[in-house]
Scaffold this motif. Sequence first.
Motif, PDB file in Angstrom:
ATOM      1  N   ARG A  68       1.408   7.039  15.908  1.00  0.00           N
ATOM      2  CA  ARG A  68       2.745   7.382  16.403  1.00  0.00           C
ATOM      3  C   ARG A  68       3.665   6.165  16.363  1.00  0.00           C
ATOM      4  O   ARG A  68       4.835   6.276  15.978  1.00  0.00           O
ATOM      5  CB  ARG A  68       2.661   7.923  17.832  1.00  0.00           C
TER       6      ARG A  68
ATOM      7  N   LYS B 223       3.426   3.571  14.373  1.00  0.00           N
ATOM      8  CA  LYS B 223       3.747   3.264  12.973  1.00  0.00           C
ATOM      9  C   LYS B 223       4.858   4.184  12.476  1.00  0.00           C
ATOM     10  O   LYS B 223       5.798   3.729  11.825  1.00  0.00           O
ATOM     11  CB  LYS B 223       2.512   3.409  12.090  1.00  0.00           C
ATOM     12  N   GLU B 224       4.760   5.473  12.803  1.00  0.00           N
ATOM     13  CA  GLU B 224       5.798   6.410  12.369  1.00  0.00           C
ATOM     14  C   GLU B 224       7.142   6.052  13.001  1.00  0.00           C
ATOM     15  O   GLU B 224       8.175   6.100  12.335  1.00  0.00           O
ATOM     16  CB  GLU B 224       5.414   7.844  12.715  1.00  0.00           C
ATOM     17  N   GLU B 225       7.132   5.676  14.280  1.00  0.00           N
ATOM     18  CA  GLU B 225       8.377   5.257  14.936  1.00  0.00           C
ATOM     19  C   GLU B 225       8.960   4.017  14.267  1.00  0.00           C
ATOM     20  O   GLU B 225      10.173   3.935  14.050  1.00  0.00           O
ATOM     21  CB  GLU B 225       8.126   4.944  16.418  1.00  0.00           C
TER      22      GLU B 225
ATOM     23  N   CYS C 266      10.475   4.990  10.954  1.00  0.00           N
ATOM     24  CA  CYS C 266      11.741   5.703  11.151  1.00  0.00           C
ATOM     25  C   CYS C 266      12.856   4.740  11.549  1.00  0.00           C
ATOM     26  O   CYS C 266      13.991   4.864  11.078  1.00  0.00           O
ATOM     27  CB  CYS C 266      11.572   6.802  12.187  1.00  0.00           C
TER      28      CYS C 266
ATOM     29  N   VAL D 198       3.598   2.771   3.040  1.00  0.00           N
ATOM     30  CA  VAL D 198       3.928   4.171   2.734  1.00  0.00           C
ATOM     31  C   VAL D 198       4.013   4.273   1.213  1.00  0.00           C
ATOM     32  O   VAL D 198       5.021   3.952   0.614  1.00  0.00           O
ATOM     33  CB  VAL D 198       5.263   4.590   3.393  1.00  0.00           C
TER      34      VAL D 198
ATOM     35  N   GLU E 280       6.073  11.522   1.249  1.00  0.00           N
ATOM     36  CA  GLU E 280       6.063  11.161   2.663  1.00  0.00           C
ATOM     37  C   GLU E 280       7.298  10.329   3.024  1.00  0.00           C
ATOM     38  O   GLU E 280       7.938  10.555   4.045  1.00  0.00           O
ATOM     39  CB  GLU E 280       4.794  10.375   3.004  1.00  0.00           C
TER      40      GLU E 280
ATOM     41  N   LEU F 201      10.251  11.401   5.621  1.00  0.00           N
ATOM     42  CA  LEU F 201      10.655  10.560   6.752  1.00  0.00           C
ATOM     43  C   LEU F 201      12.138  10.215   6.680  1.00  0.00           C
ATOM     44  O   LEU F 201      12.841  10.223   7.699  1.00  0.00           O
ATOM     45  CB  LEU F 201       9.810   9.288   6.794  1.00  0.00           C
TER      46      LEU F 201
END
Length: 96
Positions: free
Chosen positions: A36, A38-40, A43, A69, A74, A78
């Motif tokens: 989570r 890493k995704e934040e 983004c 990435v 993907e 994002l």
Amino acid sequence: MDTKEILQKGSSFLSDCFRDAMDHHYEEEIALAVARQKEEDVCCAIAAFLELKVSETEIMRLLSKFYGVDSIAEAMELATIVKVTNQVNALKDHLN
């Protein structure tokens, strides 16, 4: 073996099983939290790149280089999520 030894070994076995189950649970929670975060981070980076008006190909290159990435699909997904989120937030700010 007498009853006392059997109970001690059984108790030790159950304690070890419980400890292993808890360790496994915590490892899963940590892995989810890392994913989570890493995704934040990705983004936030995409939002910054979009704010700086960086080209999409350069965004893809930077995401691959710094965040690992490698999937174009993907990265595009994002980027779309960030764009939509930014537009929604701007609309909310405008309406308030």
